[in-house]
Design a protein around this motif. Structure first.
Motif, PDB file in Angstrom:
ATOM      1  N   LEU A   1       0.835  -1.197   0.000  1.00 31.03           N
ATOM      2  CA  LEU A   1       0.000   0.000   0.000  1.00 31.03           C
ATOM      3  C   LEU A   1       0.872   1.249   0.000  1.00 31.03           C
ATOM      4  CD1 LEU A   1      -2.581  -1.148   2.699  1.00 31.03           C
ATOM      5  CD2 LEU A   1      -2.889  -1.187   0.225  1.00 31.03           C
ATOM      6  N   SER A   2       0.381   2.287  -0.652  1.00 32.04           N
ATOM      7  CA  SER A   2       1.073   3.581  -0.618  1.00 32.04           C
ATOM      8  C   SER A   2       0.522   4.384   0.553  1.00 32.04           C
ATOM      9  CB  SER A   2       0.872   4.340  -1.928  1.00 32.04           C
ATOM     10  OG  SER A   2      -0.504   4.588  -2.164  1.00 32.04           O
ATOM     11  N   VAL A   3       1.400   4.758   1.476  1.00 33.33           N
ATOM     12  CA  VAL A   3       0.956   5.428   2.701  1.00 33.33           C
ATOM     13  C   VAL A   3       1.851   6.624   2.989  1.00 33.33           C
ATOM     14  CG1 VAL A   3       0.020   3.304   3.707  1.00 33.33           C
ATOM     15  CG2 VAL A   3       2.375   3.978   4.231  1.00 33.33           C
ATOM     16  N   ALA A   4       1.300   7.568   3.746  1.00 36.96           N
ATOM     17  CA  ALA A   4       2.055   8.694   4.277  1.00 36.96           C
ATOM     18  C   ALA A   4       1.807   8.785   5.770  1.00 36.96           C
ATOM     19  CB  ALA A   4       1.643   9.997   3.597  1.00 36.96           C
ATOM     20  N   VAL A   5       2.847   9.100   6.525  1.00 35.78           N
ATOM     21  CA  VAL A   5       2.746   9.317   7.962  1.00 35.78           C
ATOM     22  C   VAL A   5       2.902  10.810   8.216  1.00 35.78           C
ATOM     23  CG1 VAL A   5       3.755   8.830  10.223  1.00 35.78           C
ATOM     24  CG2 VAL A   5       3.671   7.037   8.478  1.00 35.78           C
ATOM     25  N   VAL A   6       1.978  11.361   8.991  1.00 38.38           N
ATOM     26  CA  VAL A   6       1.991  12.790   9.301  1.00 38.38           C
ATOM     27  C   VAL A   6       1.992  12.956  10.818  1.00 38.38           C
ATOM     28  CG1 VAL A   6       0.869  15.008   8.907  1.00 38.38           C
ATOM     29  CG2 VAL A   6       0.594  13.177   7.236  1.00 38.38           C
ATOM     30  N   ASP A   7       2.840  13.839  11.314  1.00 40.04           N
ATOM     31  CA  ASP A   7       2.866  14.121  12.750  1.00 40.04           C
ATOM     32  C   ASP A   7       3.221  15.581  12.952  1.00 40.04           C
ATOM     33  OD1 ASP A   7       3.805  14.252  15.625  1.00 40.04           O
ATOM     34  OD2 ASP A   7       3.377  12.104  15.504  1.00 40.04           O
ATOM     35  N   ARG A   8       2.578  16.216  13.916  1.00 42.32           N
ATOM     36  CA  ARG A   8       2.866  17.633  14.177  1.00 42.32           C
ATOM     37  C   ARG A   8       4.230  17.829  14.820  1.00 42.32           C
ATOM     38  NH1 ARG A   8      -0.750  19.407  19.429  1.00 42.32           N
ATOM     39  NH2 ARG A   8       0.213  17.988  20.910  1.00 42.32           N
ATOM     40  N   GLY A   9       4.825  16.751  15.358  1.00 46.88           N
ATOM     41  CA  GLY A   9       6.124  16.836  16.010  1.00 46.88           C
ATOM     42  C   GLY A   9       7.117  15.891  15.368  1.00 46.88           C
ATOM     43  N   PRO A  10       8.131  15.461  16.140  1.00 48.98           N
ATOM     44  CA  PRO A  10       9.135  14.534  15.624  1.00 48.98           C
ATOM     45  C   PRO A  10       8.691  13.085  15.792  1.00 48.98           C
ATOM     46  CG  PRO A  10       9.732  15.198  17.831  1.00 48.98           C
ATOM     47  CD  PRO A  10       8.465  15.945  17.484  1.00 48.98           C
ATOM     48  N   VAL A  11       9.505  12.163  15.324  1.00 50.98           N
ATOM     49  CA  VAL A  11       9.268  10.747  15.581  1.00 50.98           C
ATOM     50  C   VAL A  11       9.324  10.502  17.087  1.00 50.98           C
ATOM     51  CG1 VAL A  11      10.134   8.399  15.208  1.00 50.98           C
ATOM     52  CG2 VAL A  11      10.267  10.089  13.371  1.00 50.98           C
ATOM     53  N   ALA A  12       8.353   9.746  17.593  1.00 52.06           N
ATOM     54  CA  ALA A  12       8.317   9.384  19.019  1.00 52.06           C
ATOM     55  C   ALA A  12       8.263  10.603  19.931  1.00 52.06           C
ATOM     56  CB  ALA A  12       9.506   8.499  19.387  1.00 52.06           C
ATOM     57  N   GLY A  13       7.624  11.677  19.466  1.00 53.35           N
ATOM     58  CA  GLY A  13       7.566  12.901  20.254  1.00 53.35           C
ATOM     59  C   GLY A  13       6.515  12.904  21.344  1.00 53.35           C
ATOM     60  N   GLY A  14       5.664  11.860  21.402  1.00 53.65           N
ATOM     61  CA  GLY A  14       4.611  11.806  22.404  1.00 53.65           C
ATOM     62  C   GLY A  14       4.833  10.676  23.396  1.00 53.65           C
ATOM     63  N   THR A  15       3.823   9.826  23.547  1.00 52.18           N
ATOM     64  CA  THR A  15       3.874   8.749  24.534  1.00 52.18           C
ATOM     65  C   THR A  15       5.055   7.814  24.305  1.00 52.18           C
ATOM     66  OG1 THR A  15       1.472   8.838  24.792  1.00 52.18           O
ATOM     67  CG2 THR A  15       2.560   6.834  25.522  1.00 52.18           C
ATOM     68  N   THR A  16       5.353   7.488  23.058  1.00 52.10           N
ATOM     69  CA  THR A  16       6.435   6.541  22.768  1.00 52.10           C
ATOM     70  C   THR A  16       7.756   7.004  23.365  1.00 52.10           C
ATOM     71  OG1 THR A  16       5.404   5.760  20.723  1.00 52.10           O
ATOM     72  CG2 THR A  16       7.784   5.460  20.929  1.00 52.10           C
ATOM     73  N   GLY A  17       8.074   8.281  23.204  1.00 49.69           N
ATOM     74  CA  GLY A  17       9.343   8.795  23.693  1.00 49.69           C
ATOM     75  C   GLY A  17       9.423   8.887  25.201  1.00 49.69           C
ATOM     76  N   ALA A  18       8.285   8.732  25.885  1.00 50.87           N
ATOM     77  CA  ALA A  18       8.266   8.798  27.344  1.00 50.87           C
ATOM     78  C   ALA A  18       8.075   7.431  27.973  1.00 50.87           C
ATOM     79  CB  ALA A  18       7.145   9.734  27.804  1.00 50.87           C
ATOM     80  N   GLY A  19       8.192   6.372  27.170  1.00 48.99           N
ATOM     81  CA  GLY A  19       7.971   5.025  27.678  1.00 48.99           C
ATOM     82  C   GLY A  19       9.260   4.331  28.069  1.00 48.99           C
TER      83      GLY A  19
END
Length: 398
Positions: free
Chosen positions: A30-48
């Motif tokens: 599939l052709s997909v795009a990922v969009v985020d207002r911040g960086p990679v892992a800028g939310g819950t992931t980066g605080a885990g």
């Protein structure tokens, strides 16, 4: 001028769940795009902490999802760079008394019936597994399927692998609108820089999942649940497994808004010991809770007395995306054609990310899912009364 082009799906969120959705969707062609207002892992992931656990889950849909993810994480560990820091270290759950040990025994029996490996460890054998454990514990259970990754690296490496398979990544771009066609079906998203057109949009926005759902005109009661982690100075490997007290299991299953804490202690390849975990619902309040930190330090030292004199170099905290029944929302939302959700995993999102990604890829491609997605239906919650908005919503905490 807005950049417009068509894709099979747009994924909102560059945490580990969004990255896993992109990875498996791209692998499915599939052709997909990922969009985020911040960086990679800028939310819950980066605080885990990077927990990949089956030990804390009772038999049921979440455990089924965790067991599927356990196998997928092993495959990913072979496919992704070593910076992901996958460690099949196993988990050790300890009981302070015979009453708690008996409850753990019953809990483990149900888990074993679902496919979990769980071995009872007598009091005399605990120190063979963890020499620095406190004396006087009644026993525990060893879970060899428990593992760990470095969460930010895991998300980044998954996303890079997805990009290598053709996925687009647009960071620092907030989705301001979910585009609908004349019949009310999803047709893409708008950011300040571009329009991305697609017949499917995946909401993998973590604690902001309710906000993204609202942009599409549906309700999803995702609330933030704050948690703190302590990071010690680098040490020799004084903690071999992921070790936690049995009351952690009750905290995970609780819906209480009050501060809860139970020690989860683990070493890391680079030396520091990570100490969690607290839970409390305080909206998006980012202020430091000295009481939460005090409890964590005291509980960790009670479990491992060797840590009592160790320096804590830093603390960090974040927000788990909490749903009232403690199950994530995964799959198509029948209330809005073309909208899918992959959020609400609370503190288990890193562990459950691969299975979530596989389910989303199956929903997007029409493939047979590897397990029944029905328990994770996004429309299973009763809508909030007209005019009501929970106090924990992001709009009130920006």
């Amino acid at each position: 001028m807005l950049n417009r082009h068509s894709l099979d799906a747009v994924i909102i969120g560059a945490g580990v769940v969004g990255a896993a959705c992109a990875y498996y969707a791209a692998r499915a062609g599939l052709s997909v795009a990922v969009v985020d207002r911040g960086p990679v892992a800028g939310g819950t992931t980066g605080a885990g902490e990077g927990n990949l656990l089956v030990s804390d889950k009772a038999a049921g849909p979440e455990l089924d999802l965790a067991l599927l993810s356990t196998g997928l994480w092993r495959e990913l560990a072979e496919a992704l760079p070593e910076e992901t820091e996958y460690e099949a270290k196993g988990g050790l759950v300890v009981a302070p008394d015979e009453t708690t040990l008996k409850a753990l025994r019953t809990f483990a029996e149900g888990q074993r019936a679902a496919g979990v490996e769980a071995a009872e460890v007598g009091a005399a054998s605990l120190h063979d597994l963890e020499p620095h454990l406190a004396p006087g514990l009644a026993g525990g259970f060893l879970y060899p399927q428990d593992a760990q990754v470095q969460p930010a690296q895991a998300a980044a490496r998954l996303l890079a692998a997805a990009a290598a398979s053709g996925a687009e990544v647009h960071l620092g771009e907030e989705v301001t609108e979910i585009l609908l066609d004349g019949a009310g079906a999803v047709r893409g998203v708008r950011t300040p820089r571009r329009e991305l057109l697609a017949p499917a949009v995946v909401n993998a926005a973590g604690t902001w999942g309710g906000h993204i759902a609202g942009l599409a005109g549906v309700s999803l009661p995702v609330l933030p649940r704050r948690g703190f982690v302590l990071v010690t100075e680098p040490l020799p490997r004084v903690v071999r497994h992921k070790v936690y007290a049995a009351d952690y299991i009750a905290d995970v299953a609780s819906g209480s808004a009050a501060l809860q804490s139970s020690a989860v202690v683990e070493g890391t390849p680079s030396g520091p010991v990570l100490i969690g975990a607290t839970r409390e619902r305080v909206g998006f309040d980012r202020s430091l809770s000295t009481e939460a930190l005090r409890r964590l330090a005291a509980q960790a030292a009670a479990l491992f007395p060797v840590l009592a004199g160790v320096r804590v170099l830093r603390t960090y905290h974040g927000f788990r995306p909490y749903l009232p029944d403690h199950l994530p929302a995964i799959g198509r939302d029948p209330r809005r054609p073309g909208l899918l959700h992959a959020c609400g995993h609370e503190g288990a999102g890193i562990g459950l990310a691969p299975a979530t990604g596989v389910l989303i890829a199956a929903a997007l491609s029409g493939a047979e899912p590897p397990l029944d997605p029905e328990p994770f239906r996004p429309d299973r919650f009763a809508p909030a009364p007209t005019g009501h908005r929970p106090a924990d919503t992001p709009e009130e905490n920006r």
